[in-house]
Design an enzyme around this catalytic site. Sequence first.
Site, PDB file in Angstrom:
ATOM      1  N   GLY A  17       0.839  -1.190   0.000  1.00 12.85           N
ATOM      2  CA  GLY A  17       0.000   0.000   0.000  1.00 12.85           C
ATOM      3  C   GLY A  17       0.872   1.238   0.000  1.00 12.85           C
ATOM      4  O   GLY A  17       1.991   1.225  -0.501  1.00 12.85           O
ATOM      5  N   CYS A  18       0.373   2.278   0.590  1.00 14.50           N
ATOM      6  CA  CYS A  18       1.060   3.566   0.616  1.00 14.50           C
ATOM      7  C   CYS A  18       2.426   3.442   1.285  1.00 14.50           C
ATOM      8  O   CYS A  18       2.541   2.919   2.393  1.00 14.50           O
ATOM      9  CB  CYS A  18       0.196   4.576   1.379  1.00 14.50           C
ATOM     10  SG  CYS A  18       1.004   6.142   1.677  1.00 14.50           S
ATOM     11  N   PHE A  19       3.467   3.934   0.627  1.00  9.30           N
ATOM     12  CA  PHE A  19       4.806   3.806   1.211  1.00  9.30           C
ATOM     13  C   PHE A  19       5.011   4.704   2.420  1.00  9.30           C
ATOM     14  O   PHE A  19       5.917   4.490   3.211  1.00  9.30           O
ATOM     15  CB  PHE A  19       5.922   3.979   0.196  1.00  9.30           C
ATOM     16  CG  PHE A  19       5.871   5.166  -0.718  1.00  9.30           C
ATOM     17  CD1 PHE A  19       5.382   6.399  -0.337  1.00  9.30           C
ATOM     18  CD2 PHE A  19       6.356   5.033  -2.009  1.00  9.30           C
ATOM     19  CE1 PHE A  19       5.376   7.483  -1.204  1.00  9.30           C
ATOM     20  CE2 PHE A  19       6.357   6.104  -2.890  1.00  9.30           C
ATOM     21  CZ  PHE A  19       5.864   7.333  -2.482  1.00  9.30           C
ATOM     22  N   TRP A  20       4.170   5.704   2.624  1.00 10.15           N
ATOM     23  CA  TRP A  20       4.256   6.494   3.856  1.00 10.15           C
ATOM     24  C   TRP A  20       3.990   5.580   5.060  1.00 10.15           C
ATOM     25  O   TRP A  20       4.634   5.694   6.090  1.00 10.15           O
ATOM     26  CB  TRP A  20       3.248   7.627   3.860  1.00 10.15           C
ATOM     27  CG  TRP A  20       3.420   8.668   2.800  1.00 10.15           C
ATOM     28  CD1 TRP A  20       4.526   8.913   2.030  1.00 10.15           C
ATOM     29  CD2 TRP A  20       2.445   9.629   2.409  1.00 10.15           C
ATOM     30  NE1 TRP A  20       4.298   9.961   1.180  1.00 10.15           N
ATOM     31  CE2 TRP A  20       3.020  10.420   1.399  1.00 10.15           C
ATOM     32  CE3 TRP A  20       1.146   9.888   2.814  1.00 10.15           C
ATOM     33  CZ2 TRP A  20       2.333  11.467   0.784  1.00 10.15           C
ATOM     34  CZ3 TRP A  20       0.463  10.930   2.205  1.00 10.15           C
ATOM     35  CH2 TRP A  20       1.058  11.714   1.205  1.00 10.15           C
ATOM     36  N   CYS A  21       3.013   4.691   4.912  1.00 11.42           N
ATOM     37  CA  CYS A  21       2.649   3.771   5.998  1.00 11.42           C
ATOM     38  C   CYS A  21       3.732   2.732   6.238  1.00 11.42           C
ATOM     39  O   CYS A  21       4.158   2.522   7.379  1.00 11.42           O
ATOM     40  CB  CYS A  21       1.345   3.051   5.666  1.00 11.42           C
ATOM     41  SG  CYS A  21      -0.094   4.119   5.510  1.00 11.42           S
TER      42      CYS A  21
END
Length: 183
Positions: A17-21
């Site tokens: 999913g989102c690489f920030w997470c």
Amino acid sequence: MNEQKNNSVETAIFAGGCFWCTEAVFQRLNGVIAIVPGYTGGNIKNPAYREICTGRTGHAEAIKITFDPSQVSYTELLEVFFATHDPTTLNRQGNDVGTQYRSEIFYTTQEQRYLAEEFIALLEKEGIFASPIVTAISEEKPFYLAEEEHHNYYNDHRQQPYCQFIIDPKIKKLNALLSQKNT
């Protein structure tokens, strides 16, 4: 096959999913030396975030983890990976939809491939998830660094609503997992 722990440094690449997470979660593990967000698994060179967001490049948002296997094993990284995202939704993580948010492991060695396959088989056998796991396992592909504003995003923007509502619960889940392991 047993994982051998030695003093060398290894690399793991995960798309969850989102690489920030995913970056925020793995930054909190002992033995993780460095993490960089980026794009992999697609069909153009040097993609930009605005291109990735269209879903047409074939790239996934991913993180490249440099880790010390004498402090954290690849299997432990897999455990965190599967505990902190939904590996049962195809091309989706929460409200993020598209192939760029897929669940995929990009192995850098044949041992990693074997360990990932073995780990998924164990999760399926134990019925850990209500739905089948759709996480792909693929050989490492060219990895392109994300733009600088995406690096260390959670730590630099903790007051952003996305960080509070999406990433904070993942960090809490990781902390609970780690406290269970240490008791």
